[in-house]
Design an enzyme around this catalytic site. Structure first.
Site, mmCIF file in Angstrom:
data_model
loop_
_atom_site.group_PDB
_atom_site.id
_atom_site.type_symbol
_atom_site.label_atom_id
_atom_site.label_comp_id
_atom_site.label_asym_id
_atom_site.label_seq_id
_atom_site.Cartn_x
_atom_site.Cartn_y
_atom_site.Cartn_z
ATOM 1 N N ARG A 147 0.432 -1.069 -0.224
ATOM 2 C CA ARG A 147 0.160 -0.259 0.099
ATOM 3 C C ARG A 147 0.922 1.422 0.186
ATOM 4 N NH1 ARG A 147 -2.354 -4.105 1.991
ATOM 5 N NH2 ARG A 147 -0.960 -4.052 2.838
ATOM 6 N N THR A 148 2.155 1.321 0.672
ATOM 7 C CA THR A 148 2.628 2.499 1.076
ATOM 8 C C THR A 148 3.459 2.793 -0.020
ATOM 9 O OG1 THR A 148 2.363 2.215 2.631
ATOM 10 C CG2 THR A 148 3.782 3.729 2.401
ATOM 11 N N LYS B 80 27.515 -3.553 -0.596
ATOM 12 C CA LYS B 80 28.411 -3.051 -0.214
ATOM 13 C C LYS B 80 28.882 -2.134 0.897
ATOM 14 C CE LYS B 80 28.657 -2.280 -5.313
ATOM 15 N NZ LYS B 80 28.423 -1.302 -6.590
ATOM 16 N N ARG C 101 11.806 3.507 3.598
ATOM 17 C CA ARG C 101 11.182 2.861 4.777
ATOM 18 C C ARG C 101 12.368 1.845 5.023
ATOM 19 N NH1 ARG C 101 6.022 -1.482 4.625
ATOM 20 N NH2 ARG C 101 4.902 0.653 4.861
ATOM 21 N N HIS D 23 5.567 5.352 11.823
ATOM 22 C CA HIS D 23 4.180 5.648 10.410
ATOM 23 C C HIS D 23 3.663 6.472 10.330
ATOM 24 C CE1 HIS D 23 3.257 3.604 6.964
ATOM 25 N NE2 HIS D 23 2.934 2.346 6.720
HETATM 26 C C1 NCD Z 1 1.606 -1.613 8.602
HETATM 27 C C2 NCD Z 1 3.396 -1.204 8.921
HETATM 28 O O1 NCD Z 1 4.159 -0.929 7.084
HETATM 29 O O2 NCD Z 1 3.895 -0.783 9.285
HETATM 30 N N1 NCD Z 1 0.862 -1.241 6.660
HETATM 31 C C3 NCD Z 1 1.070 -0.269 6.225
HETATM 32 O O3 NCD Z 1 2.220 0.595 5.956
HETATM 33 N N2 NCD Z 1 0.012 0.192 5.401
HETATM 34 C C4 NCD Z 1 1.450 -2.633 8.907
HETATM 35 C C5 NCD Z 1 1.919 -3.834 9.294
HETATM 36 O O4 NCD Z 1 3.370 -3.840 8.449
HETATM 37 O O5 NCD Z 1 1.439 -4.650 9.519
#
Ligand code: NCD
Length: 319
Positions: free
Chosen positions: A59-60, A89, A110, A138
């Protein structure tokens, strides 16, 4: 009233200004209208976003990439930076960010380590967006979660939000609880003892807002909930905590529990889900988790515009 613009998005704690949140949500609604009617302005034309993902994402990453594309910008990056970047590396995150920041206009990062986004922001020449830093935060998920709550049930002030599942490592819970605290929502945190909120966050929340309730029995609070926010166990972050599975437990949203919810309440989940919400619940109109994921696109479009205000035109003589 015009509020100061954001430079980076690292933590939900940056969103203390109701004006800023209102501006983002207003724009997100306009973005929704634009997407639904094929009327998106190309406000980010000639801007480029880099997605640097050291952890898996559906999703993100998709919603950020589509957000940029819908606003006329370009996208590049890696969905597996741990394997396909110079990290293999031995390059530090800081060096990678300095270099990538010289090529793109904004970086969506991320990472598996808590604090990675703050480290990146401290050296980056362009805005950093924290798309999840380990068991830390997040913040953009929290904004789309809050947007969903406002759109579905209205102002969260005084509403009862019940979080259930892995509250220790679930970064979406950490970020959203900050925003709901600022919005004066009432919050309950339901989990087995080993998955309770981190101590530091518990202390912060207990000191502010309406106070919090922590417990182990969802059945005690679900009937008064306006929002039930369910999370999966973050298995990938629970090394050293043995045998944590909530499968089949009372932390799963069984149909008999859902039956005791208010008709006006909603069920949220950041997704991906495992077995904590049975598929059969999808048909319940209170199941808001796919609408929540959809809202991610509109809120992220608004956030990209917020971070990348229109450029003043340069005269060709200066080129
Ligand atoms: C979440 C995350 O990555 O923290 N997912 C997201 O970004 N929608 C939740 C999860 O991974 O459980």
């Amino acid at each position: 009233m015009e509020t100061e613009r954001l430079k980076h998005i690292v933590s939900a704690e940056q969103f203390t200004s109701p004006c800023l949140i209102e501006r983002i949500f207003k724009r997100a609604r306009e973005m929704r209208f634009g997407v639904e009617h094929g009327l998106c302005d190309q406000t980010l034309k000639s801007r480029v976003m880099g997605t640097v993902f050291y952890e898996a994402s559906t999703r993100t990453r998709f919603s950020f990439e589509v957000a940029m594309l819908r606003l006329g910008g370009g996208v590049t990056g890696t969905e597996s930076a741990g394997h396909f970047s110079s990290a293999t590396k031995g390059e530090t995150l800081e060096d990678s960010i300095r270099v990538i920041g010289g090529y793109v206009d904004v970086i969506v990062l991320r990472h598996s380590e808590c604090g990675a986004a703050a480290r990146a922001a401290s050296v980056s020449p362009v805005p950093i967006i924290n798309a999840g830093d380990g068991d830390g935060e997040h913040p953009t998920q929290a904004l789309l979660d809050l947007f969903t709550i406002v759109e579905e049930i209205g102002d969260p002030k005084g509403k009862h939000v019940v979080f259930v599942g892995d509250l220790l490592k679930g970064r979406t819970v950490h970020s959203l609880s900050h925003l709901l605290d600022l919005a004066h929502a009432r919050m309950s945190f339901i989990s087995p003892r080993v998955l309770r909120l981190p101590q530091e966050l518990r202390e912060k929340l207990a000191m502010r807002g309406l106070g919090i309730f922590e417990g182990e029995r969802l059945q005690d609070v679900i009937a008064s909930a306006d929002v039930v926010y369910v999370t999966r166990v973050q298995k990938e972050r629970l090394e050293g905590i043995e045998g944590v599975s909530l499968d089949g437990s009372d932390y799963c949203l069984k149909p008999e529990l859902v039956a005791s919810m208010k008709p006006s309440a909603i069920i949220m989940h950041p997704l991906p889900r495992n077995n904590e919400i049975p598929i059969s619940i999808n048909a319940d109109p209170r199941a808001a988790y796919f609408r929540q994921a959809q809202n991610g696109l509109y809120v992220r479009m608004a956030l990209l515009e917020e971070l990348l205000p229109p450029r003043s035109r340069r005269k060709s003589a200066h080129l």
